[in-house]
Design a protein around this motif. Sequence first.
Motif, PDB file in Angstrom:
ATOM      1  N   ILE A  37       0.842  -1.203   0.000  1.00 22.43           N
ATOM      2  CA  ILE A  37       0.000   0.000   0.000  1.00 22.43           C
ATOM      3  C   ILE A  37       0.875   1.251   0.000  1.00 22.43           C
ATOM      4  O   ILE A  37       0.696   2.178  -0.812  1.00 22.43           O
ATOM      5  CB  ILE A  37      -0.961  -0.005   1.211  1.00 22.43           C
ATOM      6  N   ASN A  38       1.871   1.254   0.892  1.00 23.65           N
ATOM      7  CA  ASN A  38       2.769   2.406   0.958  1.00 23.65           C
ATOM      8  C   ASN A  38       3.487   2.617  -0.365  1.00 23.65           C
ATOM      9  O   ASN A  38       3.638   3.742  -0.838  1.00 23.65           O
ATOM     10  CB  ASN A  38       3.814   2.187   2.055  1.00 23.65           C
ATOM     11  N   SER A  39       3.935   1.481  -0.955  1.00 27.24           N
ATOM     12  CA  SER A  39       4.671   1.585  -2.209  1.00 27.24           C
ATOM     13  C   SER A  39       3.821   2.254  -3.270  1.00 27.24           C
ATOM     14  O   SER A  39       4.298   3.111  -4.013  1.00 27.24           O
ATOM     15  CB  SER A  39       5.093   0.206  -2.692  1.00 27.24           C
ATOM     16  N   PHE A  40       2.541   1.855  -3.333  1.00 22.44           N
ATOM     17  CA  PHE A  40       1.713   2.428  -4.386  1.00 22.44           C
ATOM     18  C   PHE A  40       1.398   3.896  -4.126  1.00 22.44           C
ATOM     19  O   PHE A  40       1.276   4.674  -5.067  1.00 22.44           O
ATOM     20  CB  PHE A  40       0.442   1.594  -4.599  1.00 22.44           C
ATOM     21  N   VAL A  41       1.285   4.251  -2.851  1.00 26.25           N
ATOM     22  CA  VAL A  41       1.101   5.679  -2.558  1.00 26.25           C
ATOM     23  C   VAL A  41       2.308   6.472  -3.052  1.00 26.25           C
ATOM     24  O   VAL A  41       2.177   7.514  -3.712  1.00 26.25           O
ATOM     25  CB  VAL A  41       0.882   5.885  -1.042  1.00 26.25           C
ATOM     26  N   LEU A  42       3.489   5.954  -2.775  1.00 25.80           N
ATOM     27  CA  LEU A  42       4.709   6.637  -3.224  1.00 25.80           C
ATOM     28  C   LEU A  42       4.768   6.704  -4.750  1.00 25.80           C
ATOM     29  O   LEU A  42       5.110   7.726  -5.338  1.00 25.80           O
ATOM     30  CB  LEU A  42       5.939   5.893  -2.710  1.00 25.80           C
ATOM     31  N   LEU A  43       4.432   5.568  -5.365  1.00 24.55           N
ATOM     32  CA  LEU A  43       4.464   5.497  -6.821  1.00 24.55           C
ATOM     33  C   LEU A  43       3.503   6.523  -7.420  1.00 24.55           C
ATOM     34  O   LEU A  43       3.803   7.183  -8.413  1.00 24.55           O
ATOM     35  CB  LEU A  43       4.087   4.090  -7.268  1.00 24.55           C
ATOM     36  N   PHE A  44       2.347   6.668  -6.747  1.00 23.97           N
ATOM     37  CA  PHE A  44       1.368   7.629  -7.246  1.00 23.97           C
ATOM     38  C   PHE A  44       1.919   9.052  -7.141  1.00 23.97           C
ATOM     39  O   PHE A  44       1.746   9.871  -8.053  1.00 23.97           O
ATOM     40  CB  PHE A  44       0.069   7.498  -6.453  1.00 23.97           C
ATOM     41  N   ALA A  45       2.612   9.323  -6.033  1.00 23.26           N
ATOM     42  CA  ALA A  45       3.221  10.651  -5.889  1.00 23.26           C
ATOM     43  C   ALA A  45       4.209  10.905  -7.021  1.00 23.26           C
ATOM     44  O   ALA A  45       4.248  11.992  -7.613  1.00 23.26           O
ATOM     45  CB  ALA A  45       3.920  10.762  -4.538  1.00 23.26           C
ATOM     46  N   VAL A  46       5.000   9.871  -7.342  1.00 17.12           N
ATOM     47  CA  VAL A  46       5.970  10.005  -8.438  1.00 17.12           C
ATOM     48  C   VAL A  46       5.255  10.295  -9.753  1.00 17.12           C
ATOM     49  O   VAL A  46       5.652  11.163 -10.533  1.00 17.12           O
ATOM     50  CB  VAL A  46       6.817   8.717  -8.550  1.00 17.12           C
ATOM     51  N   MET A  47       4.149   9.561  -9.980  1.00 17.37           N
ATOM     52  CA  MET A  47       3.374   9.751 -11.210  1.00 17.37           C
ATOM     53  C   MET A  47       2.856  11.171 -11.333  1.00 17.37           C
ATOM     54  O   MET A  47       2.965  11.796 -12.386  1.00 17.37           O
ATOM     55  CB  MET A  47       2.131   8.859 -11.203  1.00 17.37           C
TER      56      MET A  47
END
Lengths: 292, 117, 386
Positions: free
Chosen positions: A243-253
């Motif tokens: 979950i955390n990883s995808f939140v971070l990934l979304f921020a990057v996006m």
Amino acid sequence: MIDFVVYTLIFPGFASAFFAGFIYYGILRKVTAHMQHRIGPPVWQPFLDFVKLLAKENITPDDSTGFVMTLCPIVSFASLMTVLVFIPFNGYALVSFSGSILIVIYLLVMASAFIAIAGFATGNPFGKIGSVRELTQLIAYEFPFIVSLLTIGFLTNFKVSPFVALQFPFAFVAFVAGMQGKFSLPPFHIPEAEQEIVAGPFTEYSGPRLAMFELAKAASFWVLISLGSVMFMGASNIFAFFINSFVLLFAVMVMRAVFARLRIQQAFRLYWFVIAPLAIIDFVRVLTGLYW
Amino acid sequence: MGILSEAIKRILERPATRKYPKEKPKIPEGFRGRIEWNPETCIFCMLCAINCPTNAITINKEKKEWSIDIGKCIFCGRCHDVCPTKPKSVSNSKKYELAEYEKEKFRLKFRKSERGG
Amino acid sequence: MNEFYIPFGPQHPALIEPVHIKLKVDGEKIVDSELVLGYNHKGIEKSFENRWWAKGMYLSERVCGICGHYHTSCFAQGVENLLDLEIPERAKYIRVIIGEIERIHSHMLALGIVAYELGLDTLFHYIFRDRELAMETQELLTGNRVHFVMNVIGGVRKDIETKYFNLVEKNMERLDNRLHEYLKIFKTDTAIRKRITHIGYLSRRKAKELTPVGPNIRASGIKYDVRESGYLVYDNLGFKAVTGEGGDVLERCVVRIKECLESVRLIEDALVKIPKGEISKSVPLLLKIPEGRETVSRVEAPRGELIYYLKSAGDKPYRVKIRTPTYQTFTIINEILRGYEIPDVPVIIASLDPCLSCTDRLTIVDLNTERERVVSGDDIRRRETL
């Protein structure tokens, strides 16, 4: 022993970095495409690119040093893989000792520095300019990035271990900014600015060597996002981790989608005069115990 | 921040682009596609051949043959404009997927048979 | 001093057109620049001379893929001048409508490219998506997305059907909304402003001296627009030229957006005012113009003033000379590049909206003597001299 083999080769080692890294990159491209109101490539496109590149020819231009050109992506990839040893997934890291953060910092610099060396080795003017920019940017983002990691380090005994950095939002911001710089994604895609210097350090790269760089890039997604989700967002089990990883990934996006490229001086100024002071605020708070 | 709000809004929307060969675009009325010839009405007056800007159309009066080189055709529709017959014997169709592997296939030849087909 | 030359083009990912600019740089700073043309010569002016007047129309459309309608308008206008022919009112309106739609899509292309050079792909994709509205309108009205072939000598080829008016108006309204949005983005977005304000600055005085055309001179505050002269029906529609003040890359973008807005207004106005009637005067298929007659015709293309000089040789032109806007605009390229840095070069060049396809001229360089000479028409005819 079996533990060691599974850890290094399957999860979170080579196989995970390979698959998850490419899938992260695929998701990044797909969702950014949707943000840009277009269909975009399928999520597995980076795999296809990778396989295609492996089947292509290695081209070594006359002016370049073939050996260094081959070495750089491998070292870059290897140093990123080594970082994984120190990151606790599911609360357990293969190697865990006080001070491992320093080694992580060192290995991450290695990964970027070898990209710059690769650019010099190709002998291409665009590659050289790209490498100079890569190094300049490294100097720019490394300071706030290190400060943000050390801020957390003071509380975790300089060990990479799960930590919820809610009290230190500025350190987290510095980390994400540094991460974006390490990925060379907007607004910091200065070393690889295709409109200005073609592909920067990778201009002369082709075939399996470029595939290795793609792999290193995918691995950097996996490693840095994992690091962030463990060290700053406190992922102690696999579920929270993803979950955390995808939140971070979304921020990057989102950053990738909405920012224009900065000039190198502007990026330098942004890192040193805006992000670094923010990181230092949190660093000072840790040193003086001014947190709750 | 205009771009940000729009970017977030678009994530779950249907993209504006289409997967072309699978999903065909809508062709508007009056689209100028491949030139088609109607042997029923053609009087072999040569006007289309003379007026063609790229000389894509050639006519053989004796054999009653009408041929066009799609590789040369620029789809301007001038042959249609100058055609004196009613209904026009040369006109633009809506065909637009004209790629071929061999150049020879661009040279289309039509003949007016005795039965008129 | 550590000065050295770096090349920009002719193959460069930033500008997918064959222009070569030699940049003399000191570190990252540009000291001097030199423009080298000649990679894209098509020999169109020469080809006019062995084509009938009516067939020349189709050739003139091929000078440029983006502003093809303006080239045919200009050519047709010239031939009509030679014939002393006044085209029907409705044809004039149709020429204006199609032309203004073309201007919108051309300007939006330029804006999209600027966004792309800034590394802001998202904005590039949004602009190109909305440009599609203009493209679809064109396809609907003319039957093709590019190369509309709307003009014939003496009028237009095809009427605009009334049943499409609603659709066109709807598209224009949507474009209007979107363009206001982009105006806001370009004016307020910090990331964009940081890159393009005070970059590529052309002062009013320098603009007067070097005389670029089109939005590039209007962005420096000089009101120079052929449409102001009211050719076709621009005076009926109450056209007002857009001018800017800054003279930098941002101002050129803003002027383009404002011109698009003005175009939208013109189209909406024209759709209301368009009179009924015939769409073209009949002219003979094989047109004969008395030998030796000559004329100059000019229109305001999206990139600026476009000039055709025509001289008749009976059924064919004796000479056709095309002065494309980009050719004139390239006079300022040294002025706006000098003093800025390498990362700014793509943005500055893109902000000029150059169209190399229109511009290129043939120069032969003898490699042994490094002597340059421009090839005349006779030389092209006699191949052996090359």
